[in-house]
Design a protein around this motif. Structure first.
Motif, PDB file in Angstrom:
ATOM      1  N   ALA A   1      -1.937  34.604 -39.620  1.00 42.19           N
ATOM      2  CA  ALA A   1      -1.770  33.303 -38.992  1.00 42.19           C
ATOM      3  C   ALA A   1      -0.653  32.529 -39.680  1.00 42.19           C
ATOM      4  O   ALA A   1      -0.328  32.767 -40.837  1.00 42.19           O
ATOM      5  CB  ALA A   1      -3.078  32.520 -39.059  1.00 42.19           C
ATOM      6  N   PRO A   2      -0.028  31.581 -38.970  1.00 48.21           N
ATOM      7  CA  PRO A   2       0.995  30.748 -39.609  1.00 48.21           C
ATOM      8  C   PRO A   2       0.379  29.894 -40.714  1.00 48.21           C
ATOM      9  O   PRO A   2      -0.835  29.664 -40.758  1.00 48.21           O
ATOM     10  CB  PRO A   2       1.527  29.908 -38.457  1.00 48.21           C
ATOM     11  N   ASP A   3       1.237  29.419 -41.574  1.00 52.51           N
ATOM     12  CA  ASP A   3       0.751  28.712 -42.765  1.00 52.51           C
ATOM     13  C   ASP A   3       0.046  27.400 -42.451  1.00 52.51           C
ATOM     14  O   ASP A   3      -0.797  26.940 -43.238  1.00 52.51           O
ATOM     15  CB  ASP A   3       1.934  28.444 -43.709  1.00 52.51           C
ATOM     16  N   ASP A   4       0.357  26.773 -41.300  1.00 52.65           N
ATOM     17  CA  ASP A   4      -0.257  25.477 -41.003  1.00 52.65           C
ATOM     18  C   ASP A   4      -1.573  25.608 -40.251  1.00 52.65           C
ATOM     19  O   ASP A   4      -2.144  24.601 -39.813  1.00 52.65           O
ATOM     20  CB  ASP A   4       0.706  24.595 -40.216  1.00 52.65           C
TER      21      ASP A   4
ATOM     22  N   ASN B   1       4.444  34.658 -43.390  1.00 51.31           N
ATOM     23  CA  ASN B   1       3.726  33.528 -43.973  1.00 51.31           C
ATOM     24  C   ASN B   1       3.674  33.660 -45.495  1.00 51.31           C
ATOM     25  O   ASN B   1       4.246  34.598 -46.081  1.00 51.31           O
ATOM     26  CB  ASN B   1       2.328  33.408 -43.372  1.00 51.31           C
ATOM     27  N   LYS B   2       2.967  32.743 -46.136  1.00 48.59           N
ATOM     28  CA  LYS B   2       2.924  32.727 -47.613  1.00 48.59           C
ATOM     29  C   LYS B   2       2.221  33.950 -48.183  1.00 48.59           C
ATOM     30  O   LYS B   2       2.403  34.277 -49.361  1.00 48.59           O
ATOM     31  CB  LYS B   2       2.226  31.456 -48.077  1.00 48.59           C
ATOM     32  N   LYS B   3       1.422  34.605 -47.369  1.00 43.28           N
ATOM     33  CA  LYS B   3       0.742  35.807 -47.836  1.00 43.28           C
ATOM     34  C   LYS B   3       1.628  37.054 -47.691  1.00 43.28           C
ATOM     35  O   LYS B   3       1.207  38.151 -48.056  1.00 43.28           O
ATOM     36  CB  LYS B   3      -0.548  36.015 -47.045  1.00 43.28           C
ATOM     37  N   GLY B   4       2.828  36.860 -47.180  1.00 45.53           N
ATOM     38  CA  GLY B   4       3.751  37.983 -47.011  1.00 45.53           C
ATOM     39  C   GLY B   4       3.508  38.810 -45.772  1.00 45.53           C
ATOM     40  O   GLY B   4       4.101  39.882 -45.636  1.00 45.53           O
ATOM     41  N   ASN B   5       2.672  38.333 -44.844  1.00 50.54           N
ATOM     42  CA  ASN B   5       2.375  39.062 -43.618  1.00 50.54           C
ATOM     43  C   ASN B   5       3.251  38.559 -42.467  1.00 50.54           C
ATOM     44  O   ASN B   5       3.603  37.371 -42.411  1.00 50.54           O
ATOM     45  CB  ASN B   5       0.901  38.904 -43.234  1.00 50.54           C
ATOM     46  N   ARG B   6       3.575  39.478 -41.576  1.00 47.52           N
ATOM     47  CA  ARG B   6       4.350  39.104 -40.391  1.00 47.52           C
ATOM     48  C   ARG B   6       3.462  38.282 -39.467  1.00 47.52           C
ATOM     49  O   ARG B   6       2.371  38.713 -39.075  1.00 47.52           O
ATOM     50  CB  ARG B   6       4.858  40.346 -39.668  1.00 47.52           C
ATOM     51  N   SER B   7       3.943  37.117 -39.089  1.00 48.95           N
ATOM     52  CA  SER B   7       3.114  36.142 -38.375  1.00 48.95           C
ATOM     53  C   SER B   7       3.791  35.706 -37.086  1.00 48.95           C
ATOM     54  O   SER B   7       5.016  35.546 -37.030  1.00 48.95           O
ATOM     55  CB  SER B   7       2.857  34.919 -39.252  1.00 48.95           C
ATOM     56  N   ARG B   8       2.960  35.509 -36.050  1.00 47.20           N
ATOM     57  CA  ARG B   8       3.456  34.923 -34.806  1.00 47.20           C
ATOM     58  C   ARG B   8       3.490  33.409 -34.993  1.00 47.20           C
ATOM     59  O   ARG B   8       2.449  32.748 -34.986  1.00 47.20           O
ATOM     60  CB  ARG B   8       2.553  35.304 -33.637  1.00 47.20           C
ATOM     61  N   LEU B   9       4.695  32.874 -35.114  1.00 53.97           N
ATOM     62  CA  LEU B   9       4.822  31.454 -35.415  1.00 53.97           C
ATOM     63  C   LEU B   9       4.582  30.580 -34.185  1.00 53.97           C
ATOM     64  O   LEU B   9       4.116  29.453 -34.308  1.00 53.97           O
ATOM     65  CB  LEU B   9       6.225  31.171 -35.973  1.00 53.97           C
ATOM     66  N   GLY B  10       4.888  31.096 -33.026  1.00 54.30           N
ATOM     67  CA  GLY B  10       4.760  30.288 -31.813  1.00 54.30           C
ATOM     68  C   GLY B  10       5.994  29.439 -31.590  1.00 54.30           C
ATOM     69  O   GLY B  10       6.688  29.054 -32.532  1.00 54.30           O
TER      70      GLY B  10
END
Length: 842
Positions: A623-626, A744-753
Motif C-alpha cells: 500500500a502507499p505510505d499515506d 513505498n517506505k518498505k521497499g515494495n512496489r506500490s500502486r500509488l493511484g
C-alpha cells in the motif's frame, strides 16, 4: 426428368361412364344395389373408401340417380388423395332388378424414406424444408418434379449455375408399394461475381460508388445470377443519372468467365505471369459499357402558385438552397457542428444554381435519418405554418446545349390544419401519458412537420418501443370528414422487452472469474395492479456482484419525469466490500439527486447529495505510505450537465452524448475535502445501413477525469484511482493495472493511484447479423494513461491498445474483447482478454 417404375406413371383421374347394365325389370322401386366392390386398395383399408360412398349395398335407386351418385363417388375417392386412374363400372346382379357397382383405382406408393445425396451436412436441413414429398406420405409425380426443380433453383440462387438434380424412386421390396425417394445432387462449382468493371465511365465518377451500390443484385463476392443482369443495368443507369449524368445509357453488358486463384494455388505462389486459366470457371467479371455524356448542373429555380401568404419566394428559395439562418454558416463550421454537436450531416447540404444536379440533394435520401432534400426543405417552409397537405411539385426543363436543368416548383399549400385527436395504439403495457409526453404535437396546436419528426425522435429515445425496417414507428395522419380543419394523429407503436436480467459472469487476465446477478426494469410502475408492474416508464434496478476479492450489492430507482413534468428524481444505495486494492475496504453509501430536462429532453441539469461511510482495514505491505486504517465519513455534493442526442439508449447508431460533472466532497463536513471533475464525450457516425436495418457505426469516445485537493493535504489514498479493465476502461490493461507505480517506505512496489486520467476510444461496430441488436463485430483502439499528482501530463505517456471484440444479441449477451498493447513498457503484459456476460432482456 425423374426415373419412375412403370407402376408409378403420372397419376390421372379418369371417370368412365358406367357400362349400361342389361335391361332390368321396370318397376316403381328402381334398381337395387346388390353389392359395392372396392378394387385397388393396398395400404388404405377398403372400409375407409366405402365410408365416403353414396352408393350402398341394398339401396334402391333410379337409373339416372345411380349414374349421378357414381360420378359423385368418383370425385369423393379423388379427394381422399392417394389414388390415381380411378374408374367406376356397374354389372348385372343375381336378380333382374339388381346391379353390382365396382370402383377400381391405383393406390399411390407409400414414401418410407426421403434421401439427399451430394449435399453437405450444413445444407441438408435447409434443403429438406423445400420438399413437399415427406416421409410417411404418398408419392405424387407432380410433387416429385416440383421438388427437383425447387432444389435446383435454390442451388442456382446460391451461385451453382451448372447444378444438376435427379429424382430417383426405388420400390423396396418390389411390389410392396413402399418406395424410397432419393434426390441426387451434382452441385458443380460455386460461381460468384469476382469483379465489376466499367467502360466509358467519367473520370470524376468514382467506380467504387457504383460497385457498392445497394440496388445491385449481382454484387462482388456474391452469387452470380445472370437473369438479373438487365435489372442491374437499369439500376446502374438510374444511379448515374441521379448523380447528374442525365444522358447516360447502357450500351451493352457482357460477362467474362475466369476462376478464383486460391491462396495455395501454384499460379498465385509463382507470380503474376501465371494467370487464371479457366480450370474451374467459378468467377465472372461483369463488364458494363456506358455512354454517360456531359454532367448537368442546376440552373434557375422558380416558384409558381399561390402560397396563401404562408411564405415569400425569397424564403422558399433560401430554404431550397440550404441557406436558412442555421444552415448559412461556412462549410467548415457546418461540418464541425454536425460532427461534435450531433446534427445530421444532411442538414448542412446545399443546392444552389451552378451546383451539380444531384437527385439525392434535390429529393432527399431514402433513409429516414439521411439527407433532407432541397424540395422538402422548401415545402416545410409552408407546411410548418399549419399547411399539413402542402405540396411542392417540381418540373424540369433541360437545356441540352449548355447541359443545365431549370426547375419550376408549383406550390399547392391547401388549407391550415390544427391537431384534432391524438390516439396511441400498440402500447398494451405502457401508459398513454408516457408516449404523449414525448410528442411535440398536441390537440389544438397548429400543424408542423418538424414537430412530427421531433415526436418520432423522442419516442425512440424512450427505449420502450421497437422499430425495424419491416415495422417502423409510424405517426399516421387522418383527415376526418366531419372536422375539415383538423388532422388526427394515430401513433402506432410496438412495445419491446424492457426488463433486463443479468445472470452471468466474467473474466479478466488478472482478476479471474466473477459472478454477477442483477435486474433492471426500464418501464417500472409502482402503482400497477398486475404483474409484472410495468407501464409508467420509471427505472428500477438491483445488482449483486460476487468474486474472490469483491462482494457488492446496489439498488436504484429513477423517475425520469416526476409528476409528468420536466423534473427527474433518483434514489440509490450501495454496499461494497472489496480487496481489489492493497487494503480491505467496506463502503456503505446512499444518495439522491434531482434533474431538470431542457430543450426537448436533450439537456439534463442535475444535482444531488451522497453520504459514504468508508472503512479501511488490513493494509498490505504494498500500500502507499499515506494509507491508514480508519472509518472515514464522506459528504459529497455534486452537479452536472448532460447533452444527449443519441437515437437509442441501448444500441445507438447516430448522435452524440456529452456530459460534465463536478463533485465536492467535504463541503458539508466529513474527513476529507477534494473536488472530482469529469468530462465525457461520445459520438456515433453511421457509415452504412443494411437492408435488414442494422448500421455499421464509427464511434469516437473521449473522457477526462481529475481530482484536486481543496485543503492542502493532498488527495486521500482511497480517492485516487487506477485505470484499466473491460470497456469503457482501457482494455490494454487488466483491472486497476494502468497508472503510476512507485516504491513505498518498505521497499515494495506500490500502486500509488492517480489524480488525472485521459482515455480516447475509437470503435468500428459491424452488425454481422444485419441488425443493431444482433451479433456485432467490434474493432477498437484505446489510448490513455493515468497520471499522479506530481507528474506532468505528457502525451508521450499515452499507451495505445488495439483489438477485436464481439457482442452477442440479447438472447446470449456475451461481450468478448482481445486487446494488444502496442507501445507497452517492460512490466506491461502484451495482451489482455476481457469476457463478460451482459444483460438478458425479457
Amino acid at each position: 426428368m425423374p426415373r419412375l417404375p412403370a407402376l408409378f406413371l403420372l397419376p390421372t383421374v379418369a371417370l368412365y361412364a358406367a357400362e349400361p347394365a342389361p335391361p332390368v325389370a321396370n318397376n316403381e322401386q328402381g334398381i337395387r344395389v346388390e353389392r359395392v366392390e372396392i378394387d385397388g386398395c393396398r395400404m388404405v383399408h377398403p372400409d375407409r373408401v366405402e365410408f365416403l360412398l353414396a352408393i350402398r349395398a341394398g339401396r334402391r335407386i333410379g337409373q339416372r340417380e345411380l349414374l349421378e351418385s357414381i360420378a359423385d363417388d368418383v370425385k369423393a375417392i379423388e379427394r381422399l388423395g392417394p389414388f390415381s386412374d380411378i374408374k367406376a363400372a356397374q354389372f348385372p346382379g343375381t336378380t333382374p332388378d339388381s346391379v353390382v357397382v365396382r370402383y377400381s383405382f391405383r393406390e399411390l406408393p407409400y414414401v418410407q424414406e426421403v434421401k439427399l445425396s451430394g449435399v453437405s451436412f450444413f445444407q441438408r436441413d435447409g434443403t429438406m424444408k423445400l420438399l413437399e414429398i415427406k416421409k410417411g406420405g404418398h408419392l405424387n409425380s407432380y410433387q416429385l418434379e416440383g421438388d427437383r426443380r425447387a432444389i435446383q433453383r435454390k442451388l442456382e440462387d446460391d451461385g451453382r449455375r451448372h447444378a444438376q438434380v435427379d429424382a430417383q424412386v426405388v420400390e423396396s421390396p418390389p411390389g410392396s408399394g413402399f418406395v424410397t425417394v432419393t434426390y441426387a445432387v451434382d452441385a458443380g462449382a460455386s460461381i460468384k461475381v469476382g469483379g465489376i468493371e466499367f467502360i466509358g465511365l467519367p473520370d470524376d465518377l468514382p467506380r467504387v460508388l457504383l460497385r457498392e451500390d445497394r440496388t445491385l443484385l449481382n454484387r462482388i463476392s456474391e452469387a452470380y445470377q445472370p437473369e438479373l443482369l438487365p435489372l442491374d443495368g437499369s439500376a446502374l443507369i438510374r444511379r448515374i443519372q441521379d448523380l447528374g449524368w442525365l444522358d447516360a445509357r447502357l450500351v451493352e453488358s457482357h460477362v467474362e468467365v475466369t476462376d478464383l486463384v486460391r491462396p495455395l494455388d501454384d499460379r498465385r505462389r509463382h507470380g503474376p505471369n501465371l494467370a487464371p486459366d479457366g480450370e474451374r470457371d467459378d468467377r465472372v467479371v461483369i463488364i458494363y459499357k456506358l455512354e454517360c455524356g456531359t454532367r448537368y448542373t442546376l440552373g434557375d429555380v422558380a416558384f409558381v402558385g399561390d402560397t396563401a401568404g404562408a411564405a415569400t419566394e425569397a424564403e422558399l428559395l433560401a430554404a431550397f438552397n440550404g441557406l436558412t439562418e442555421e444552415r448559412g454558416w461556412p462549410v467548415l463550421w457546418r461540418v464541425l457542428f454536425a460532427t461534435f454537436v450531433g446534427a445530421k450531416l444532411g442538414d448542412g447540404h446545399t443546392m444552389q444554381t451552378g451546383d451539380w444536379f444531384l437527385a439525392e440533394e434535390l429529393y432527399g435520401s431514402e433513409d429516414p435519418e439521411g439527407t433532407v432534400g432541397a424540395v422538402e426543405r422548401a415545402r416545410r417552409v409552408v407546411s410548418n405554418r399549419g399547411y399539413a397537405r402542402a405540396e411542392l411539385i417540381p418540373s424540369r426543363r433541360l437545356d441540352l446545349e449548355k447541359h443545365i436543368v431549370h426547375l419550376t416548383l408549383q406550390i399547392r399549400p391547401g388549407q391550415v390544419y390544427t391537431i384534432g385527436r391524438v390516439d396511441i395504439r400498440g402500447n398494451d403495457t405502457t401508459r398513454d401519458r408516457i408516449a404523449r409526453r414525448a410528442l411535440s404535437l398536441h390537440p389544438g396546436q397548429q400543424w408542423n412537420d418538424d414537430d412530427l419528426d421531433e415526436s418520432k425522435r423522442q419516442l425512440r429515445r424512450l427505449g420502450l418501443f421497437k422499430e425495424s425496417p419491416g415495422r417502423p414507428m409510424r405517426i399516421v395522419r387522418q383527415y376526418p370528414n366531419d372536422r375539415p380543419n383538423e388532422v388526427d394523429l394515430v401513433v402506432e407503436l410496438t412495445e419491446k422487452e424492457t426488463a433486463q436480467l443479468n445472470l452471468g459472469g466474467g473474466y479478466s487476465s488478472a482478476s479471474g472469474l466473477f459472478l454477477q446477478f442483477g435486474f433492471e426494469e426500464a418501464n417500472f410502475d409502482p402503482l400497477a395492479l398486475g404483474w409484472p408492474p410495468r407501464g409508467a416508464g420509471q427505472q428500477v434496478g438491483a445488482n449483486l456482484y460476487l468474486s474472490k476479492d469483491r462482494n457488492a450489492v446496489s439498488s436504484s430507482w429513477t423517475n425520469p419525469h416526476l409528476f409528468d413534468g420536466p423534473w427527474s428524481w433518483t434514489i440509490s444505495g450501495n454496499l461494497d466490500n472489496s480487496k481489489l486494492q492493497d487494503w480491505d475496504e467496506r463502503r456503505i453509501s446512499g444518495g439522491t439527486s434531482v434533474g431538470r430536462n431542457l430543450f426537448g429532453n436533450d439537456v439534463l441539469l442535475s444535482g444531488g447529495y451522497n453520504f459514504t461511510s468508508l472503512g479501511i482495514r488490513n493494509i498490505g505491505d504494498s500500500a502507499p505510505d499515506d494509507a491508514r486504517e480508519d472509518i472515514y465519513e464522506l459528504h459529497t455534493v455534486k452537479g452536472g450537465v448532460t447533452y444527449d442526442r443519441l437515437d437509442n439508449r441501448l444500441y445507438p447508431t447516430r448522435g452524440m452524448l456529452a456530459s460534465g460533472s463536478l463533485s465536492y466532497t467535504g463541503l458539508m463536513g466529513g474527513d476529507a475535502r477534494y473536488m472530482d471533475w469529469r468530462l465525457r464525450y461520445d459520438r456515433f457516425l453511421p457509415l452504412h445501413r443494411r437492408l435488414e436495418g442494422g448500421s455499421t457505426v464509427l464511434r469516437f469516445s473521449g473522457s477526462w477525469r481529475q481530482i484536486d485537493s481543496t485543503d492542502g493535504n493532498g488527495v486521500p489514498f482511497y480517492a485516487r484511482f487506477m485505470g484499466g479493465g473491460s470497456s469503457p476502461n482501457h482494455r490494454g490493461y487488466d483491472q486497476n493495472g494502468e497508472g503510476p507505480f512507485g516504491f513505498n517506505k518498505k521497499g515494495n512496489r506500490s500502486r500509488l493511484g492517480g489524480t488525472r486520467e485521459l482515455l480516447a476510444t475509437g470503435e468500428l461496430i459491424i452488425p454481422v447479423q444485419g441488425t443493431d441488436d444482433g451479433i456485432r463485430l467490434v474493432l477498437f483502439s484505446d489510448t490513455g494513461w493515468v497520471w499522479s499528482a506530481n507528474d506532468a501530463v505528457h502525451f508521450n505517456d499515452l499507451r495505445v491498445a488495439t483489438g477485436i471484440g464481439i457482442r452477442f444479441p440479447q438472447q446470449l449477451p456475451v461481450a468478448l474483447d482481445f486487446a494488444w498493447l502496442v507501445n507497452r513498457r517492460d512490466e506491461d503484459q502484451p495482451t489482455q482478454v476481457h469476457f463478460s456476460l451482459g444483460q438478458i432482456q425479457f
